[in-house]
Design a protein around this motif. Structure first.
Motif, short mmCIF file in Angstrom:
data_model
loop_
_atom_site.label_atom_id
_atom_site.label_comp_id
_atom_site.label_asym_id
_atom_site.label_seq_id
_atom_site.Cartn_x
_atom_site.Cartn_y
_atom_site.Cartn_z
N UNK A 183 10.63 12.19 15.26
CA UNK A 183 9.82 11.63 16.43
C UNK A 183 11.17 10.81 17.18
N UNK A 184 11.94 10.32 16.58
CA UNK A 184 13.03 9.34 17.16
C UNK A 184 14.03 10.35 17.98
N UNK A 185 14.43 11.27 17.26
CA UNK A 185 15.46 12.48 17.95
C UNK A 185 14.80 12.79 19.11
N UNK A 186 13.56 13.01 19.40
CA UNK A 186 13.12 13.40 20.73
C UNK A 186 13.61 12.78 21.96
N UNK A 187 13.68 11.60 21.65
CA UNK A 187 14.36 10.57 22.96
C UNK A 187 15.67 10.92 23.39
N UNK A 188 16.62 10.86 22.35
CA UNK A 188 17.93 11.19 22.93
C UNK A 188 18.03 12.80 23.25
N UNK A 193 15.92 14.57 24.84
CA UNK A 193 15.30 14.62 26.40
C UNK A 193 16.31 14.31 27.23
N UNK A 194 16.98 13.10 27.03
CA UNK A 194 18.15 12.62 27.79
C UNK A 194 19.18 13.37 27.86
N UNK A 195 19.77 14.15 26.77
CA UNK A 195 20.96 14.86 26.77
C UNK A 195 20.31 15.99 27.62
N UNK A 196 19.22 16.59 27.58
CA UNK A 196 18.60 17.81 28.52
C UNK A 196 18.69 17.51 29.69
N UNK A 213 21.75 22.45 26.77
CA UNK A 213 20.92 23.61 26.36
C UNK A 213 20.62 23.73 24.95
N UNK A 214 20.06 24.74 24.54
CA UNK A 214 19.56 24.76 22.98
C UNK A 214 20.62 24.67 22.21
N UNK A 215 21.84 25.34 22.04
CA UNK A 215 22.77 25.28 21.22
C UNK A 215 23.34 23.79 21.01
#
Length: 96
Positions: free
Chosen positions: A37-42, A44-47, A53-55
Motif C-alpha cells: 500500500x505504501x509503495x503506491x505513493x512513491x 505514482x509520484x515517479x510515474x 515507465x514499467x521497467x
C-alpha cells in the motif's frame, strides 16, 4: 557515486512456540500488505512527475524491498538510513 547500504544478513536459528509462529506469520502478512500500500505513493509520484515507465518502476520497487528486508533483518536501522541521507545530501528525513 552511489552507495549500497544493504548486504546479506546472516540467518539466526530461533525456536518459537506455536503462538509465536502464528503471531510472526500474521505480523509478516500485515507488514507485506502495508508495504504494498505504501509503495503506491512513491510509484505514482515517479510515474506522474518523472515519467518512470514499467521497467524503472519495477527496479525502484525491487530496491525499496531490498532495503525493507535489511531493516527487517536488523542489518540496518531506519535511523541509520536517515543519517546516510543527511550526511550525503544534507536533507533531513522528517514529517513536516
Amino acid at each position: 557515486m552511489k552507495k549500497q547500504v544493504y548486504h546479506k544478513a546472516k540467518a539466526k536459528q530461533v525456536y518459537m512456540t506455536q503462538s509465536q509462529v502464528t503471531r510472526a506469520l500474521i505480523q509478516k502478512e500485515i507488514t507485506e500488505k502495508s508495504m504494498i500500500m505504501l509503495l503506491g505513493i512513491p510509484l505514482i509520484v515517479l510515474r506522474d512527475k518523472y515519467s518512470f515507465g514499467k521497467k524503472r518502476l519495477e527496479l525502484f520497487t525491487e530496491e525499496v524491498l531490498k532495503q525493507v528486508k535489511c531493516v527487517e533483518n536488523n542489518v540496518v536501522t531506519l535511523e541509520e538510513l536517515h543519517e546516510v541521507i543527511k550526511k550525503e545530501t544534507g536533507m533531513e528525513v522528517k514529517f513536516k
